[in-house]
Write a protein that holds these residues in place. Structure first.
Motif, PDB file in Angstrom:
ATOM      1  N   ILE A   1       1.043  -1.117  -0.217  1.00 19.45           N
ATOM      2  CA  ILE A   1       0.041  -0.047  -0.086  1.00 19.45           C
ATOM      3  C   ILE A   1       0.856   1.080  -0.261  1.00 19.45           C
ATOM      4  CG2 ILE A   1      -1.569   1.549   1.443  1.00 19.45           C
ATOM      5  CD1 ILE A   1      -2.940  -1.026   2.566  1.00 19.45           C
ATOM      6  N   ASP A   2       0.770   2.156  -1.010  1.00 18.54           N
ATOM      7  CA  ASP A   2       1.385   3.568  -0.979  1.00 18.54           C
ATOM      8  C   ASP A   2       0.336   4.575  -1.122  1.00 18.54           C
ATOM      9  OD1 ASP A   2       0.728   3.753  -3.636  1.00 18.54           O
ATOM     10  OD2 ASP A   2       2.688   2.773  -4.425  1.00 18.54           O
ATOM     11  N   GLN A   3       0.924   5.851  -1.167  1.00 18.44           N
ATOM     12  CA  GLN A   3       0.113   6.775  -1.226  1.00 18.44           C
ATOM     13  C   GLN A   3      -1.035   7.211  -2.403  1.00 18.44           C
ATOM     14  OE1 GLN A   3       0.639   9.392   1.049  1.00 18.44           O
ATOM     15  NE2 GLN A   3       2.371   8.720   1.915  1.00 18.44           N
ATOM     16  N   SER A   4      -0.616   6.353  -3.381  1.00 18.67           N
ATOM     17  CA  SER A   4      -1.449   6.215  -4.386  1.00 18.67           C
ATOM     18  C   SER A   4      -2.559   5.122  -4.612  1.00 18.67           C
ATOM     19  CB  SER A   4      -0.708   6.031  -5.831  1.00 18.67           C
ATOM     20  OG  SER A   4      -0.229   4.823  -5.850  1.00 18.67           O
ATOM     21  N   THR A   5      -2.470   4.153  -3.588  1.00 15.18           N
ATOM     22  CA  THR A   5      -3.501   3.159  -3.425  1.00 15.18           C
ATOM     23  C   THR A   5      -4.773   3.398  -3.065  1.00 15.18           C
ATOM     24  OG1 THR A   5      -1.512   1.624  -2.616  1.00 15.18           O
ATOM     25  CG2 THR A   5      -3.711   0.846  -2.353  1.00 15.18           C
ATOM     26  N   ASN A   6      -5.761   2.879  -4.156  1.00 10.27           N
ATOM     27  CA  ASN A   6      -7.383   2.958  -3.584  1.00 10.27           C
ATOM     28  C   ASN A   6      -7.347   2.065  -2.398  1.00 10.27           C
ATOM     29  OD1 ASN A   6      -9.977   2.336  -3.693  1.00 10.27           O
ATOM     30  ND2 ASN A   6     -10.243   3.483  -5.735  1.00 10.27           N
ATOM     31  N   LEU A   7      -7.552   2.477  -1.266  1.00 10.01           N
ATOM     32  CA  LEU A   7      -7.601   1.639   0.037  1.00 10.01           C
ATOM     33  C   LEU A   7      -8.856   0.725  -0.211  1.00 10.01           C
ATOM     34  CD1 LEU A   7      -6.417   3.860   2.820  1.00 10.01           C
ATOM     35  CD2 LEU A   7      -5.133   2.081   1.789  1.00 10.01           C
ATOM     36  N   GLN A   8      -9.890   1.149  -0.718  1.00 10.84           N
ATOM     37  CA  GLN A   8     -11.167   0.401  -0.665  1.00 10.84           C
ATOM     38  C   GLN A   8     -11.107  -0.766  -1.560  1.00 10.84           C
ATOM     39  OE1 GLN A   8     -14.653   2.704  -1.666  1.00 10.84           O
ATOM     40  NE2 GLN A   8     -16.008   1.490  -0.270  1.00 10.84           N
ATOM     41  N   GLN A   9     -10.472  -0.466  -2.823  1.00 10.89           N
ATOM     42  CA  GLN A   9     -10.219  -1.655  -3.868  1.00 10.89           C
ATOM     43  C   GLN A   9      -9.217  -2.670  -3.347  1.00 10.89           C
ATOM     44  OE1 GLN A   9     -12.217  -1.654  -6.441  1.00 10.89           O
ATOM     45  NE2 GLN A   9     -11.219  -3.916  -6.652  1.00 10.89           N
ATOM     46  N   TRP A  10      -8.022  -2.113  -2.502  1.00 12.34           N
ATOM     47  CA  TRP A  10      -6.945  -2.776  -2.080  1.00 12.34           C
ATOM     48  C   TRP A  10      -7.621  -3.752  -1.007  1.00 12.34           C
ATOM     49  CZ3 TRP A  10      -5.115  -4.434   2.432  1.00 12.34           C
ATOM     50  CH2 TRP A  10      -3.887  -5.127   2.277  1.00 12.34           C
ATOM     51  N   TYR A  11      -8.465  -3.342  -0.013  1.00 10.66           N
ATOM     52  CA  TYR A  11      -9.209  -4.087   0.945  1.00 10.66           C
ATOM     53  C   TYR A  11      -9.961  -5.137   0.448  1.00 10.66           C
ATOM     54  CZ  TYR A  11     -11.750  -4.674   5.339  1.00 10.66           C
ATOM     55  OH  TYR A  11     -12.722  -5.319   6.209  1.00 10.66           O
ATOM     56  N   LYS A  12     -10.783  -4.724  -0.556  1.00  7.93           N
ATOM     57  CA  LYS A  12     -11.518  -5.693  -1.109  1.00  7.93           C
ATOM     58  C   LYS A  12     -10.845  -6.913  -1.747  1.00  7.93           C
ATOM     59  CE  LYS A  12     -15.250  -6.196  -4.748  1.00  7.93           C
ATOM     60  NZ  LYS A  12     -14.523  -7.587  -5.386  1.00  7.93           N
ATOM     61  N   ASP A  13      -9.879  -6.606  -2.672  1.00  9.22           N
ATOM     62  CA  ASP A  13      -9.051  -7.533  -3.497  1.00  9.22           C
ATOM     63  C   ASP A  13      -8.078  -8.444  -2.364  1.00  9.22           C
ATOM     64  OD1 ASP A  13      -9.943  -6.534  -5.752  1.00  9.22           O
ATOM     65  OD2 ASP A  13      -8.469  -5.191  -6.200  1.00  9.22           O
ATOM     66  N   ASN A  14      -7.456  -7.811  -1.405  1.00  7.72           N
ATOM     67  CA  ASN A  14      -6.306  -8.472  -0.715  1.00  7.72           C
ATOM     68  C   ASN A  14      -6.728  -9.018   0.761  1.00  7.72           C
ATOM     69  OD1 ASN A  14      -3.789  -8.011  -2.298  1.00  7.72           O
ATOM     70  ND2 ASN A  14      -4.865  -5.897  -2.551  1.00  7.72           N
ATOM     71  N   ILE A  15      -8.020  -8.425   1.103  1.00 15.16           N
ATOM     72  CA  ILE A  15      -8.422  -8.861   2.348  1.00 15.16           C
ATOM     73  C   ILE A  15      -9.694  -9.789   2.344  1.00 15.16           C
ATOM     74  CG2 ILE A  15      -9.362  -8.282   4.789  1.00 15.16           C
ATOM     75  CD1 ILE A  15      -6.222  -7.921   4.594  1.00 15.16           C
ATOM     76  N   VAL A  16     -10.985  -8.894   1.760  1.00  7.69           N
ATOM     77  CA  VAL A  16     -12.154  -9.435   1.916  1.00  7.69           C
ATOM     78  C   VAL A  16     -12.203 -10.761   0.897  1.00  7.69           C
ATOM     79  CG1 VAL A  16     -14.488  -9.014   1.454  1.00  7.69           C
ATOM     80  CG2 VAL A  16     -13.304  -7.311   2.521  1.00  7.69           C
ATOM     81  N   ASP A  17     -11.880 -10.597  -0.110  1.00  8.81           N
ATOM     82  CA  ASP A  17     -12.070 -11.444  -1.326  1.00  8.81           C
ATOM     83  C   ASP A  17     -11.149 -12.686  -0.952  1.00  8.81           C
ATOM     84  OD1 ASP A  17     -13.673  -9.916  -2.423  1.00  8.81           O
ATOM     85  OD2 ASP A  17     -12.621  -9.542  -4.266  1.00  8.81           O
ATOM     86  N   LYS A  18     -10.024 -12.633  -0.480  1.00  9.09           N
ATOM     87  CA  LYS A  18      -9.178 -13.694  -0.321  1.00  9.09           C
ATOM     88  C   LYS A  18      -9.664 -14.386   0.915  1.00  9.09           C
ATOM     89  CE  LYS A  18      -5.426 -12.775  -2.874  1.00  9.09           C
ATOM     90  NZ  LYS A  18      -5.859 -11.831  -3.993  1.00  9.09           N
TER      91      LYS A  18
END
Length: 225
Positions: free
Chosen positions: A180-197
């Motif tokens: 995760i960096d300054q340009s990351t879309n946190l909502q999409q990252w959270y869905k892809d890397n936490i919720v979906d997994k």
């Protein structure tokens, strides 16, 4: 003599004791306020012991994991008991989830926070609510760090029937590190890397004839460095 394994078992047994105490107290019609305060006091005393153990650099990683898990469970029971109205059988807290900073399992630069479930029974609602806490914490970290490596661990209480008897156990589902960096879309990252997994792992676990089904949502641990 290596006392790691006996200590790990002791932690698990301690969690079972407080789980039973919490369930008994919240279901008991003649429970008293003094009963509640006594159990909260005992939780605090055991949390002190567990925190001291986490600072012991000589215990094994597996034992540290067991102790850390114990800390999360005890803090959850403490939150729930503190908000429980003895006699009325109701909970006063409006919060559905809370964030709690904890000692990391590893002696390193890794930091750990745990989103503890207090009210949710639906896992999708839990993840949705947990995101608000996740987003707030990660944004705070990104204000002083340019990049983070983040992973998560979901904890749930599962139940299965064996020979006519219900068996309960805590199960854990991990995700891998992702940037995760300054340009990351946190909502999409959270869905892809936490919720979906995690949802995929839960589905696979429950579908492969394990016999286990999710009974209660306990927590979502977030590790970052």
């Amino acid at each position: 003599m290596d006392l790691s394994e006996p200590f790990s078992e002791s932690v698990k047994n301690t969690v079972k004791i407080f789980k039973k105490a919490y369930e008994t107290l919240t279901e008991k019609k003649n429970a008293s306020e003094s009963d509640k305060k006594r159990w909260i006091k005992l939780i605090n005393e055991n949390l002190i012991i567990f925190h001291k153990a986490l600072k012991n650099k000589y215990i094994s990683v597996n034992t540290r994991k067991a102790v850390h898990t114990g800390v999360v469970h005890l803090k959850r029971y403490k939150f729930l008991l503190e908000s429980f109205h003895v006699g009325r059988g109701t909970f006063s807290t409006p919060k559905r989830v809370v964030w709690e900073d904890t000692e990391s399992t590893f002696v390193s630069r890794i930091h750990t926070g745990v989103i503890i479930n207090l009210k949710h029974v639906d896992i999708h609602d839990f993840f949705l609510d947990a995101f608000n806490l996740f987003e707030h914490q990660i944004q705070n970290k990104l204000s002083v760090m340019s990049m983070l490596k983040v992973n998560g661990t979901f904890c749930g209480e599962f139940i299965k029937s064996s020979n006519g008897t219900d068996i309960n156990d805590f199960k854990y589902f991990n995700t891998r590190n992702a940037i995760i960096d300054q340009s990351t879309n946190l909502q999409q990252w959270y869905k892809d890397n936490i919720v979906d997994k995690i949802l995929n792992k839960l589905s696979e676990f429950q579908e492969r004839l394990s016999g286990w089904s999710l009974l209660k949502i306990i927590s979502l641990e977030i590790n970052y460095k």
